[in-house]
Write a protein that holds these residues in place. Structure first.
Motif, PDB file in Angstrom:
ATOM      1  N   LEU A 177      59.990  43.874  45.046  1.00 19.38           N
ATOM      2  CA  LEU A 177      60.174  42.448  45.012  1.00 19.38           C
ATOM      3  C   LEU A 177      58.794  41.737  44.349  1.00 19.38           C
ATOM      4  N   ALA A 178      57.580  42.162  44.929  1.00 25.18           N
ATOM      5  CA  ALA A 178      56.367  41.565  44.060  1.00 25.18           C
ATOM      6  C   ALA A 178      56.444  41.792  42.619  1.00 25.18           C
ATOM      7  N   ILE A 179      56.825  43.052  42.181  1.00 28.65           N
ATOM      8  CA  ILE A 179      56.733  43.268  40.740  1.00 28.65           C
ATOM      9  C   ILE A 179      57.906  42.607  39.932  1.00 28.65           C
ATOM     10  N   GLY A 180      58.951  42.174  40.627  1.00 25.05           N
ATOM     11  CA  GLY A 180      59.934  41.434  40.206  1.00 25.05           C
ATOM     12  C   GLY A 180      59.540  39.927  40.034  1.00 25.05           C
ATOM     13  N   PHE A 181      58.893  39.575  40.883  1.00 22.04           N
ATOM     14  CA  PHE A 181      58.313  38.016  40.817  1.00 22.04           C
ATOM     15  C   PHE A 181      57.183  37.914  39.748  1.00 22.04           C
ATOM     16  N   ALA A 182      56.504  39.017  39.815  1.00 21.75           N
ATOM     17  CA  ALA A 182      55.382  38.994  38.732  1.00 21.75           C
ATOM     18  C   ALA A 182      55.912  39.133  37.494  1.00 21.75           C
ATOM     19  N   VAL A 183      57.009  39.682  37.291  1.00 21.50           N
ATOM     20  CA  VAL A 183      57.455  39.947  35.845  1.00 21.50           C
ATOM     21  C   VAL A 183      58.143  38.547  35.485  1.00 21.50           C
ATOM     22  N   VAL A 184      58.751  37.948  36.300  1.00 17.99           N
ATOM     23  CA  VAL A 184      59.440  36.591  36.053  1.00 17.99           C
ATOM     24  C   VAL A 184      58.317  35.630  35.663  1.00 17.99           C
ATOM     25  N   THR A 185      56.988  35.529  36.300  1.00 20.38           N
ATOM     26  CA  THR A 185      56.079  34.634  35.950  1.00 20.38           C
ATOM     27  C   THR A 185      55.396  35.067  34.764  1.00 20.38           C
ATOM     28  N   ALA A 186      55.414  36.370  34.371  1.00 17.85           N
ATOM     29  CA  ALA A 186      54.834  36.776  33.263  1.00 17.85           C
ATOM     30  C   ALA A 186      55.542  36.332  31.964  1.00 17.85           C
ATOM     31  N   LEU A 187      56.956  36.441  32.376  1.00 20.60           N
ATOM     32  CA  LEU A 187      57.787  36.081  31.202  1.00 20.60           C
ATOM     33  C   LEU A 187      57.617  34.571  30.692  1.00 20.60           C
ATOM     34  N   VAL A 188      57.731  33.968  31.805  1.00 19.44           N
ATOM     35  CA  VAL A 188      57.699  32.530  31.516  1.00 19.44           C
ATOM     36  C   VAL A 188      56.210  32.221  30.922  1.00 19.44           C
ATOM     37  N   HIS A 189      55.244  32.513  31.404  1.00 19.42           N
ATOM     38  CA  HIS A 189      53.873  32.143  30.609  1.00 19.42           C
ATOM     39  C   HIS A 189      53.910  32.883  29.155  1.00 19.42           C
ATOM     40  N   LEU A 190      54.378  33.985  28.848  1.00 17.05           N
ATOM     41  CA  LEU A 190      54.501  34.585  27.573  1.00 17.05           C
ATOM     42  C   LEU A 190      55.335  33.460  26.806  1.00 17.05           C
ATOM     43  N   ILE A 191      56.476  32.956  27.274  1.00 20.36           N
ATOM     44  CA  ILE A 191      57.184  31.907  26.294  1.00 20.36           C
ATOM     45  C   ILE A 191      56.560  30.728  26.212  1.00 20.36           C
ATOM     46  N   LEU A 192      55.800  30.379  27.260  1.00 20.90           N
ATOM     47  CA  LEU A 192      55.058  29.082  27.081  1.00 20.90           C
ATOM     48  C   LEU A 192      53.874  29.382  26.024  1.00 20.90           C
ATOM     49  N   THR A 222      47.338  33.967  41.580  1.00 22.76           N
ATOM     50  CA  THR A 222      48.820  33.165  41.518  1.00 22.76           C
ATOM     51  C   THR A 222      48.754  31.740  41.966  1.00 22.76           C
ATOM     52  N   GLY A 223      47.820  31.683  43.082  1.00 23.73           N
ATOM     53  CA  GLY A 223      47.739  30.417  43.848  1.00 23.73           C
ATOM     54  C   GLY A 223      47.110  29.462  42.855  1.00 23.73           C
ATOM     55  N   LYS A 233      57.555  28.493  39.538  1.00 20.19           N
ATOM     56  CA  LYS A 233      57.047  28.097  40.642  1.00 20.19           C
ATOM     57  C   LYS A 233      57.620  28.887  41.759  1.00 20.19           C
ATOM     58  N   ILE A 234      58.812  28.900  41.733  1.00 22.75           N
ATOM     59  CA  ILE A 234      59.385  29.477  42.832  1.00 22.75           C
ATOM     60  C   ILE A 234      59.077  31.065  42.822  1.00 22.75           C
ATOM     61  N   ALA A 235      59.184  31.762  41.560  1.00 15.01           N
ATOM     62  CA  ALA A 235      58.553  33.093  41.695  1.00 15.01           C
ATOM     63  C   ALA A 235      57.121  33.206  41.932  1.00 15.01           C
ATOM     64  N   GLN A 236      56.255  32.170  41.730  1.00 16.99           N
ATOM     65  CA  GLN A 236      54.892  31.960  42.159  1.00 16.99           C
ATOM     66  C   GLN A 236      54.893  32.090  43.561  1.00 16.99           C
ATOM     67  N   VAL A 237      55.549  31.300  44.145  1.00 13.87           N
ATOM     68  CA  VAL A 237      55.468  31.358  45.515  1.00 13.87           C
ATOM     69  C   VAL A 237      55.849  32.452  46.141  1.00 13.87           C
ATOM     70  N   CYS A 238      57.022  33.009  45.785  1.00 14.77           N
ATOM     71  CA  CYS A 238      57.593  34.398  46.603  1.00 14.77           C
ATOM     72  C   CYS A 238      56.586  35.300  46.343  1.00 14.77           C
ATOM     73  N   LEU A 239      55.905  35.567  44.854  1.00 12.09           N
ATOM     74  CA  LEU A 239      55.068  36.561  44.827  1.00 12.09           C
ATOM     75  C   LEU A 239      53.721  36.542  45.597  1.00 12.09           C
ATOM     76  N   LEU A 240      53.131  35.208  46.062  1.00 17.80           N
ATOM     77  CA  LEU A 240      52.313  35.106  46.949  1.00 17.80           C
ATOM     78  C   LEU A 240      52.676  35.555  48.358  1.00 17.80           C
ATOM     79  N   GLY A 241      53.877  35.380  48.571  1.00 17.13           N
ATOM     80  CA  GLY A 241      54.471  35.631  50.050  1.00 17.13           C
ATOM     81  C   GLY A 241      54.401  37.241  50.038  1.00 17.13           C
TER      82      GLY A 241
END
Length: 133
Positions: free
Chosen positions: A21-36, A80-81, A107-115
């Motif tokens: 789950l943590a890896i999945g959330f990290a992948v999502v936020t990494a991809l968003v940051h890559l696109i941006l 992440t915070g 932001k949803i992925a990052q909050v979930c990753l923090l948890g």
């Protein structure tokens, strides 16, 4: 002679559902940051987004390879915070409507990753009782 492959180095057996789950959330936020990052280049924000992508990718790799997981959890929480705080400071949203779809997903992925990181850190710190079967 046996050739080591990346697949043979991944510690598959040690990865729990929480890790995935943590890896999945990290992948999502990494991809968003890559696109941006690619969209913002050559501006300094593009470089910052790509550096963030690299940070999340490094964390994912270290977890997969079972290298210093406790340290990755500890570093990942403020990393992440800080992404959330920096986004808020730079964008100053006043309502949820101010978020783009990409920002909301991130932001949803990052909050979930923090948890997930907090749960992993707490779980790994608890002493394990021996299994008496």
């Amino acid at each position: 002679m046996r050739v080591a492959t990346a697949d043979s180095r991944v510690a598959w057996a040690s990865l729990s559902t929480r890790h995935w789950l943590a890896i999945g959330f990290a992948v999502v936020t990494a991809l968003v940051h890559l696109i941006l990052g690619l969209e913002f280049l050559p501006h300094w924000m593009g470089i910052a987004f790509l550096a963030t992508t690299a940070g999340f990718a490094l964390g994912i790799a270290l977890i997969l390879l079972n290298i210093a997981r406790q340290l990755v959890y500890l570093a990942g929480i403020p990393f992440t915070g800080a992404q959330i705080v920096l986004w808020y400071v730079l964008n100053e949203p006043t309502t949820v409507a101010d978020l783009s779809a990409l920002e909301a997903i991130d932001k949803i992925a990052q909050v979930c990753l923090l948890g997930a990181l907090i749960v992993l850190l707490r779980r790994d710190r608890q002493p394990r009782e021996p299994n008496h079967e």
